[in-house]
Scaffold this active site. Structure first.
Site, mmCIF file in Angstrom:
data_model
loop_
_atom_site.group_PDB
_atom_site.id
_atom_site.type_symbol
_atom_site.label_atom_id
_atom_site.label_comp_id
_atom_site.label_asym_id
_atom_site.label_seq_id
_atom_site.Cartn_x
_atom_site.Cartn_y
_atom_site.Cartn_z
ATOM 1 N N ASP A 115 0.847 -1.196 0.000
ATOM 2 C CA ASP A 115 0.000 0.000 0.000
ATOM 3 C C ASP A 115 0.879 1.240 0.000
ATOM 4 O O ASP A 115 2.023 1.218 0.479
ATOM 5 C CB ASP A 115 -0.906 0.022 1.237
ATOM 6 C CG ASP A 115 -1.767 -1.226 1.340
ATOM 7 O OD1 ASP A 115 -2.555 -1.472 0.416
ATOM 8 O OD2 ASP A 115 -1.626 -1.951 2.334
ATOM 9 N N ASP A 126 0.660 5.279 1.125
ATOM 10 C CA ASP A 126 -0.096 6.276 1.875
ATOM 11 C C ASP A 126 0.498 7.656 1.664
ATOM 12 O O ASP A 126 1.718 7.813 1.552
ATOM 13 C CB ASP A 126 -0.089 5.949 3.373
ATOM 14 C CG ASP A 126 -0.787 4.625 3.678
ATOM 15 O OD1 ASP A 126 -1.600 4.194 2.849
ATOM 16 O OD2 ASP A 126 -0.504 4.041 4.738
ATOM 17 N N ASP A 169 2.741 6.267 15.586
ATOM 18 C CA ASP A 169 3.053 5.321 16.655
ATOM 19 C C ASP A 169 4.541 5.017 16.779
ATOM 20 O O ASP A 169 5.120 5.159 17.860
ATOM 21 C CB ASP A 169 2.244 4.027 16.482
ATOM 22 C CG ASP A 169 2.277 3.477 15.060
ATOM 23 O OD1 ASP A 169 3.066 3.986 14.233
ATOM 24 O OD2 ASP A 169 1.512 2.540 14.779
#
EC number: 2.7.7.19
Length: 466
Positions: free
Chosen positions: A74, A76, A158
């Site tokens: 993916d 982003d 995170d």
């Protein structure tokens, strides 16, 4: 009105927010990334947003994985544009999400996820826009739509290795959290105070394990320290969300290593309490069965083959099942009804922790039920079982049990031979079985062929395809 307007433009450096610093900027000569390594559609989204006057960067896993030589699944994008502004720029964009609102830009089957820069969550009397940001009593974030600038966005991510921004125009990396240092040293490190970050979202403990297993990194010691103490907080996570997280943990090609880390950090018990108890009672058998099932799953994924969660959950839960069935048999219940009731109770309990959908719980029970039926081969039963849609999954599961050390009186070899035999040979096998003394070992036909026939390997996609 003026007070409200003033608050909307106040500095992002609020009380209790961490101090922000300028990023380390790495030019093209200081790293290996090139824009040509990324999805052309993702690069196009970044450039169009930049041309429209917004900040936009490739960010997170696609940057981290490309640095490590892993092909990203993916891509982003992080931007200063709001989801609505992204939608205004792209006719093929849709705004999704409530807890975390973002835009999906569709290019055929490829979806580029575009997220607006987020800010750290204000706490206490600073948290005024409850419709934008809210926490529960333990500090867990329930909604996350407080927008900020790029520095804010980096600090609220995170892990340091996920806070690297790639500027496709200048081919620069912007590193706000020393993520490049941790990539080079193969460390998974939380940004900010680890305990506070886990309290905000306990699923971060699972993510730390997942990245450590996927990348073969170590969890940095300060980030690892609170995990065992805070692991019980996973019980407060919605069961539907935990189902999604468990699929990410076990269906990404590194399930066996993930399991070892979950056990090491006491994270397996909050996810699978009955299985963890069985693992504690009989670590050799339960551990070997689960590890073998996970290794088989990893092998299939490495070969590009499909895997269904049903077989995986059947293996993860099985160690807790036989003892429950035996308890019911001790009360006078026949073996098959005892197995069925124990299976129902175990799955019901497990679904309170992890919401396994019915499309998987039904084949799980059928695989388990087949374990009671496979020994019953007399007359026409063997042929009827062979025609059962769940036979292959049940047979594979039987081999898994035997590989873990379970004694089945040669049942797996018998069924292996039976599948490979012609009609005449099968009739002979049934006759031999009928004439066999109760205390004899494997069926005679199985004994004759065992040296010359090779077992069929487990096929963990059987519940889905058959």
């Amino acid at each position: 009105m003026l007070k409200k307007l003033f608050k909307s433009f106040r500095s992002p450096l609020k009380r209790n927010a961490p101090h922000h610093s300028a990023p380390e900027v790495l030019g093209p000569r200081q790293h290996s990334l090139q824009r040509s390594q990324f999805s052309r559609n993702a690069v196009n989204v970044v450039e169009r947003l930049q041309h429209a006057g917004y900040q936009a960067y490739l960010v997170g896993g696609c940057v981290r994985d490309t640095l490590l030589g892993i092909h990203p699944k993916d891509f982003d994008v992080a931007t200063s544009a709001t989801p609505e502004q992204v939608r205004a720029e792209f006719r093929n964009a849709r705004v999704i999400g409530r807890r975390f609102k973002l835009a999906h830009v569709h290019f055929g089957r490829e979806i580029i996820e575009v997220a607006t820069f987020r800010s750290n969550h204000p706490q206490g009397d600073e948290e005024e826009d409850s419709h934008q940001s809210s926490r529960n009593e333990s500090g867990r974030i329930l909604r996350d739509n407080v927008y900020g600038n790029q520095e804010d966005d980096a600090q609220r991510r995170d892990f340091t290795i996920n806070a690297l921004y790639f500027d496709v125009t200048g081919e620069r990396i912007l590193d706000y959290a020393r993520g490049m240092h941790d990539v080079r040293n193969r460390l998974v490190r939380l940004i900010g105070d680890p305990e506070q970050r886990y309290l905000e979202d306990p699923v971060r403990m699972l993510r730390a394990v997942r990245f450590a297993a996927k990348l073969d990194f170590d969890i940095e010691k300060h980030s690892a320290a609170p995990i065992q103490r805070l692991a019980p907080m996973l019980r407060d996570i919605p069961s539907a969300r935990l189902f999604d997280e468990v699929l990410k943990l076990f269906l990404a090609g590194y399930a066996e290593h993930t399991f070892e880390l979950l056990v090491e950090y006491d994270l397996f018990a909050p996810l699978f309490p009955a299985s963890a108890a069985a693992l504690k009672r009989n670590p050799e058998y339960a551990g070997k069965l689960i590890r073998q099932a996970l290794a088989n799953t990893d092998d299939r994924i490495a070969q590009g083959k499909t895997v269904t969660p049903a077989f995986l959950f059947a293996a993860l839960l099985w160690p807790a099942l036989p003892a429950r069935a035996l308890q019911l048999q001790d009360r006078g219940m026949p073996p098959i009804p005892a197995m069925q009731e124990a299976a129902h109770d175990l799955i019901t309990e497990q679904c309170k922790r992890i919401a396994i959908p019915k499309r998987f719980t039904i084949p799980i029970r059928e695989i388990w039920d087949m374990q009671e039926r496979l020994p019953r081969r007399s007359g026409k039963r063997a042929d009827q079982l062979l025609e059962n849609p769940r036979f292959r999954a049940g047979y594979d599961f039987l081999l898994l049990r035997e590989d873990a050390g379970e004694k089945t009186d040669g049942l797996g070899d018998w069924w292996t031979d039976y599948q490979d035999s012609n009609d005449s040979e099968r009739r002979g096998m049934i006759r031999d079985l009928a004439n066999r003394p109760d205390d004899e070992g494997a069926p005679a036909a199985a004994k004759r062929r065992r040296g010359g026939r090779r077992r069929r390997g487990p096929r963990t996609d059987a519940p889905a395809s058959e």
